[in-house]
Design an enzyme around this catalytic site. Structure first.
Site, mmCIF file in Angstrom:
data_model
loop_
_atom_site.group_PDB
_atom_site.id
_atom_site.type_symbol
_atom_site.label_atom_id
_atom_site.label_comp_id
_atom_site.label_asym_id
_atom_site.label_seq_id
_atom_site.Cartn_x
_atom_site.Cartn_y
_atom_site.Cartn_z
ATOM 1 N N THR A 36 -2.963 5.018 34.711
ATOM 2 C CA THR A 36 -2.786 6.211 33.800
ATOM 3 C C THR A 36 -4.005 5.896 32.940
ATOM 4 O OG1 THR A 36 -0.605 5.808 33.865
ATOM 5 C CG2 THR A 36 -1.265 7.472 32.379
ATOM 6 N N ASP A 89 -4.029 3.247 26.118
ATOM 7 C CA ASP A 89 -3.735 2.288 27.188
ATOM 8 C C ASP A 89 -2.210 2.724 27.869
ATOM 9 O OD1 ASP A 89 -3.329 0.266 29.109
ATOM 10 O OD2 ASP A 89 -3.341 -1.448 27.406
ATOM 11 N N GLY A 90 -1.847 2.630 28.994
ATOM 12 C CA GLY A 90 -0.546 2.895 29.707
ATOM 13 C C GLY A 90 0.415 2.012 29.413
ATOM 14 N N ASP A 92 4.736 0.247 31.139
ATOM 15 C CA ASP A 92 5.413 0.544 32.138
ATOM 16 C C ASP A 92 6.771 0.919 31.839
ATOM 17 O OD1 ASP A 92 3.848 -1.045 34.527
ATOM 18 O OD2 ASP A 92 3.590 -2.428 32.932
ATOM 19 N N LYS A 102 4.807 -4.027 29.029
ATOM 20 C CA LYS A 102 3.534 -3.704 29.816
ATOM 21 C C LYS A 102 2.925 -4.900 30.582
ATOM 22 C CE LYS A 102 -0.359 -2.213 27.588
ATOM 23 N NZ LYS A 102 -0.465 -1.583 28.919
ATOM 24 N N GLY A 103 2.069 -4.816 31.643
ATOM 25 C CA GLY A 103 1.756 -5.770 32.197
ATOM 26 C C GLY A 103 2.082 -5.834 33.666
ATOM 27 N N GLY A 105 0.077 -4.603 35.682
ATOM 28 C CA GLY A 105 -1.269 -4.567 36.224
ATOM 29 C C GLY A 105 -1.712 -6.177 35.875
ATOM 30 N N GLU A 111 -4.925 -6.625 26.677
ATOM 31 C CA GLU A 111 -4.118 -5.569 26.263
ATOM 32 C C GLU A 111 -3.585 -5.614 25.006
ATOM 33 O OE1 GLU A 111 -3.333 -2.965 30.375
ATOM 34 O OE2 GLU A 111 -1.782 -4.381 29.491
ATOM 35 N N LYS A 129 8.564 6.484 32.958
ATOM 36 C CA LYS A 129 8.244 5.293 32.050
ATOM 37 C C LYS A 129 9.417 5.355 30.898
ATOM 38 C CE LYS A 129 4.705 4.146 34.663
ATOM 39 N NZ LYS A 129 3.499 3.839 34.277
#
Ligand code: 5RP
Length: 237
Positions: A36, A89-90, A92, A102-103, A105, A111, A129
């Site tokens: 994203t 930022d994207g 999860d 997050k994380g 990735g 981040e 999400k």
């Protein structure tokens, strides 16, 4: 080129376009990681080109760095610019209270550092999400650990009621190695009622570099949904 088969592509793209409107001439911009955030980096690159926008990006991963180079976004460092104007930022998972996991990735440590240095944090996501509680739908909390501390961290996470698995690498044998040279533990806790408390407990484990809990950091979330975009905002105190 490989065709993009992501079914939520359009929702991610729409959320990214909306977020990129917040970027202003002269801004230092934190560049998030993931599929994203990649749409946002591309859209920022297009604005730089079309509007002759003078901005500088701080990438949160090698992925973001490479995309910034591809889209000709000038790059700077946190050492040169410890204050960032805006980060996009994207995520999860995101709750209505703007609590995030997050994380997935494996870029969570950088981040979070970049988010903590930012005046405005804009999160972009597709509707999958959205959750009521973090940890729903079997979502793990990614935790970055020093390789030396892995066994201890797994034990301590079990004592906190979780199950920690070392994330395996893709395209290599053995564990995923983060951009910082560490491992990722994907920690299953089930639905998490008090992520603030759990975050502190996990962060206290020796060798834990960072957790994927992002709480109290986000200002605006844009969620691409089937018929448009949802915006959730909080006012900073
Ligand atoms: C990387 C992240 C990503 O932002 C998160 O995993 C979302 O990725 P995607 O947009 O590909 O679903 O936190 O560490």
């Amino acid at each position: 080129m490989k065709p993009n088969t992501d079914p939520n592509q359009e929702m991610k793209q729409n959320a990214a376009f909306e977020a990129v409107k917040h970027v202003k001439n002269g801004d230092i911009v934190g560049l998030g990681s993931g599929s994203t955030a990649a749409y946002a980096i591309k859209a920022i690159g297009e604005r730089v080109k079309k509007e002759n926008l003078h901005i500088m990006g701080i990438p949160t991963s090698y992925q973001a760095f490479q995309l910034a180079v591809t889209y000709s976004i000038p790059i700077t460092t946190l050492d040169e610019h410890p204050q960032i104007n805006i980060t996009i930022d994207g995520t999860d998972q995101v709750t209505p209270e703007l609590k995030l996991i997050k994380g997935m990735g494996a870029a969570l440590a950088r981040e979070k550092i970049v988010a903590a240095a930012s005046q405005l944090n804009v999160i972009i996501a597709d509707e999958q999400k959205k959750v009521r509680l973090l940890g729903e739908k079997g979502q793990a909390v990614p935790v970055e650990v020093l390789p030396f501390a892995t066994a201890l961290a797994k034990q301590k996470i079990a004592m906190l009621g979780g199950t920690a698995l070392v994330r395996e690498g893709k395209g290599k044998l053995g564990p995923t190695i983060t951009d910082n040279g560490n491992f990722i533990l994907d920690c299953l806790f089930g639905e998490i009622n008090e992520p603030e408390t759990l975050e502190i407990k996990v962060k206290m484990i020796p060798g834990v570099v960072e957790t994927g809990f992002f709480i109290g950091l986000t200002d605006i979330v844009y969620i691409g949904v089937k018929d448009g975009i949802e915006k959730i905002e909080r006012l900073r105190k």
